[in-house]
Enzyme design. Structure first.
Site, PDB file in Angstrom:
ATOM      1  N   ASP A   1      65.220  24.696  59.394  1.00  0.00           N
ATOM      2  CA  ASP A   1      65.742  23.714  60.353  1.00  0.00           C
ATOM      3  C   ASP A   1      65.030  22.373  60.188  1.00  0.00           C
ATOM      4  O   ASP A   1      65.379  21.392  60.841  1.00  0.00           O
ATOM      5  CB  ASP A   1      65.673  24.239  61.795  1.00  0.00           C
ATOM      6  CG  ASP A   1      64.254  24.534  62.247  1.00  0.00           C
ATOM      7  OD1 ASP A   1      63.323  24.432  61.415  1.00  0.00           O
ATOM      8  OD2 ASP A   1      64.080  24.875  63.433  1.00  0.00           O
ATOM      9  N   SER A   2      64.053  22.322  59.268  1.00  0.00           N
ATOM     10  CA  SER A   2      63.483  21.027  58.877  1.00  0.00           C
ATOM     11  C   SER A   2      64.559  20.146  58.262  1.00  0.00           C
ATOM     12  O   SER A   2      64.361  18.933  58.105  1.00  0.00           O
ATOM     13  CB  SER A   2      62.326  21.223  57.890  1.00  0.00           C
ATOM     14  OG  SER A   2      62.702  22.103  56.842  1.00  0.00           O
TER      15      SER A   2
ATOM     16  N   LYS B   1      65.151  33.570  60.110  1.00  0.00           N
ATOM     17  CA  LYS B   1      63.789  33.312  60.592  1.00  0.00           C
ATOM     18  C   LYS B   1      63.865  32.784  62.018  1.00  0.00           C
ATOM     19  O   LYS B   1      64.759  31.987  62.332  1.00  0.00           O
ATOM     20  CB  LYS B   1      63.077  32.304  59.684  1.00  0.00           C
ATOM     21  CG  LYS B   1      61.649  31.983  60.151  1.00  0.00           C
ATOM     22  CD  LYS B   1      60.836  31.266  59.091  1.00  0.00           C
ATOM     23  CE  LYS B   1      61.109  29.791  58.950  1.00  0.00           C
ATOM     24  NZ  LYS B   1      60.906  29.001  60.177  1.00  0.00           N
TER      25      LYS B   1
ATOM     26  N   GLU C   1      61.216  31.430  65.412  1.00  0.00           N
ATOM     27  CA  GLU C   1      59.869  30.938  65.719  1.00  0.00           C
ATOM     28  C   GLU C   1      59.332  31.577  66.994  1.00  0.00           C
ATOM     29  O   GLU C   1      60.062  31.726  67.972  1.00  0.00           O
ATOM     30  CB  GLU C   1      59.899  29.412  65.903  1.00  0.00           C
ATOM     31  CG  GLU C   1      60.224  28.663  64.637  1.00  0.00           C
ATOM     32  CD  GLU C   1      60.092  27.149  64.791  1.00  0.00           C
ATOM     33  OE1 GLU C   1      59.651  26.669  65.857  1.00  0.00           O
ATOM     34  OE2 GLU C   1      60.448  26.445  63.833  1.00  0.00           O
TER      35      GLU C   1
ATOM     36  N   GLU D   1      52.167  28.795  59.946  1.00  0.00           N
ATOM     37  CA  GLU D   1      52.154  27.347  59.685  1.00  0.00           C
ATOM     38  C   GLU D   1      50.975  26.673  60.388  1.00  0.00           C
ATOM     39  O   GLU D   1      50.760  26.854  61.599  1.00  0.00           O
ATOM     40  CB  GLU D   1      53.476  26.722  60.167  1.00  0.00           C
ATOM     41  CG  GLU D   1      53.527  25.215  59.954  1.00  0.00           C
ATOM     42  CD  GLU D   1      54.902  24.600  60.121  1.00  0.00           C
ATOM     43  OE1 GLU D   1      55.883  25.348  60.330  1.00  0.00           O
ATOM     44  OE2 GLU D   1      55.003  23.360  60.024  1.00  0.00           O
TER      45      GLU D   1
HETATM   46  O1  KIV Z   1      62.093  24.627  58.710  1.00  0.00           O
HETATM   47  C1  KIV Z   1      61.183  24.725  57.873  1.00  0.00           C
HETATM   48  O2  KIV Z   1      61.132  23.999  56.878  1.00  0.00           O
HETATM   49  C2  KIV Z   1      60.177  25.753  58.068  1.00  0.00           C
HETATM   50  C3  KIV Z   1      59.046  25.817  57.089  1.00  0.00           C
HETATM   51  C4  KIV Z   1      58.047  24.791  57.410  1.00  0.00           C
HETATM   52  C5  KIV Z   1      58.451  27.156  57.024  1.00  0.00           C
HETATM   53  O3  KIV Z   1      60.256  26.497  59.009  1.00  0.00           O
END
Ligand code: KIV
Length: 302
Positions: free
Chosen positions: A59-60, A128, A130, A197
């Site tokens: 989600d980055s 994934k 969080e 992280e």
């Molecule tokens: O969204 C992302 O890029 C991430 C990484 C930093 C692991 O969650």
């Protein structure tokens, strides 16, 4: 006409598909795991050719490709669109998709439904999410629905407001203990891997012997089973500040600006396009064409 679809399979080394099982085996053998983020098809093709084990459609994307200030606003539909593009570029590489903020926290049902969309609509091999604590139940629910889940602890950007900003976590003994408890709970819930992280390397070192699942670090030191870097950080695609844990392996932003500037200069100076960039017409066809034009021009009423 814009760039045509390209295939560059010649440079792809055939390798066995990466799976949850092969990742576990890789950890057991002590072979480090390389993971990158990717958000589009060309990047996925590069990651595949480079032979990384895992690609995360993170989600980055919100900040790296959508120009948003944080990961919070990115939507399911945006993440699904990017994920489908990445999927088309991957073959053997294992693809994980980030569940965006708001898509899984409220209930197990939300979590399972969102995870299912990534699998059905984008070909995700894992999702994934969080957080520890309540998110352990969400992870368990998704695992029970038959979808591999990767946990994410430490700096969790979706809840950065609650963490007091984008800052390293686990720097007090209490925080570090809670992180260990969360990691063990996520493992017990059935997570197939864990991302850590921005935590002190010494905390990761204490945690590693307690975990059987592969642990991928980003700013967690060298003891984890693998590393992940954000695509734009790794390649130096963006200007400005990067986190302490980033190592840029290229400086492509500067190269891209220089290339586009040279192109613009050459257009203005008439240097581009040159002869080799232009299509030709046979002399006789050109003659007939010019004759036809002249007739059109001379025709009454023209
Ligand atoms: O969204 C992302 O890029 C991430 C990484 C930093 C692991 O969650």
């Amino acid at each position: 006409m814009s760039a045509s679809p390209r295939t560059s399979d010649a440079t792809v080394v055939d390798r066995a598909p990466v799976t949850v099982t092969s990742l576990l085996e890789q950890k057991r053998q002590g072979r480090k795991i390389a993971m990158v983020t990717a958000y589009d098809h060309p990047s996925a093709v590069v990651a595949e050719q480079a032979g990384v084990e895992m690609v995360l459609v993170g989600d980055s994307a919100a900040t790296t490709v959508l120009g948003l200030d944080s990961t919070v606003p990115v939507t399911m539909d945006e993440m699904l669109m990017l994920s489908r593009a990445v999927r088309r570029g991957l073959k053997a590489t294992f693809m994980i998709c980030d569940l965006p903020f708001g898509a899984y926290e409220a209930s197990d049902l939300d979590a399972v439904r969102s995870a299912q969309r990534f699998v059905k609509e984008a070909g995700a091999q894992a999702v994934k999410l969080e957080g520890g604590d309540l998110m352990v139940d969400r992870a368990r629910a998704i695992v029970r629905a038959g979808i591999p889940v990767v946990g994410h602890l430490g700096l969790t950007p979706q809840t950065a407001n609650a963490l007091g900003g984008l800052r390293a976590q686990g720097k007090s003994a209490e925080q570090a203990v809670r992180m260990v408890q969360d990691a063990l709970a996520l493992q017990e819930a059935g997570c197939c891997a864990l991302v850590l992280e921005a935590i002190p390397a010494a905390v990761a070192e204490e945690l590693m012997p307690l975990l059987e699942i592969p642990v991928i670090g980003i700013g967690a030191g060298a003891s984890t089973d693998g590393q992940v870097l954000v695509w734009h950080d790794l390649l130096g695609l963006l200007e400005g500040h990067t986190a302490k844990f980033v190592k840029p392996y290229a400086a492509l932003h500067g190269e891209m600006v220089a290339a586009v500037r040279t192109y613009a200069d050459e257009v203005r100076e008439g240097v581009f396009p040159a002869r080799e960039h232009t299509y030709v017409i046979a002399a006789d066809e050109l003659g007939r064409f010019q004759g036809a034009l002249a007739q059109l021009h001379d025709a009454p009423g023209a």
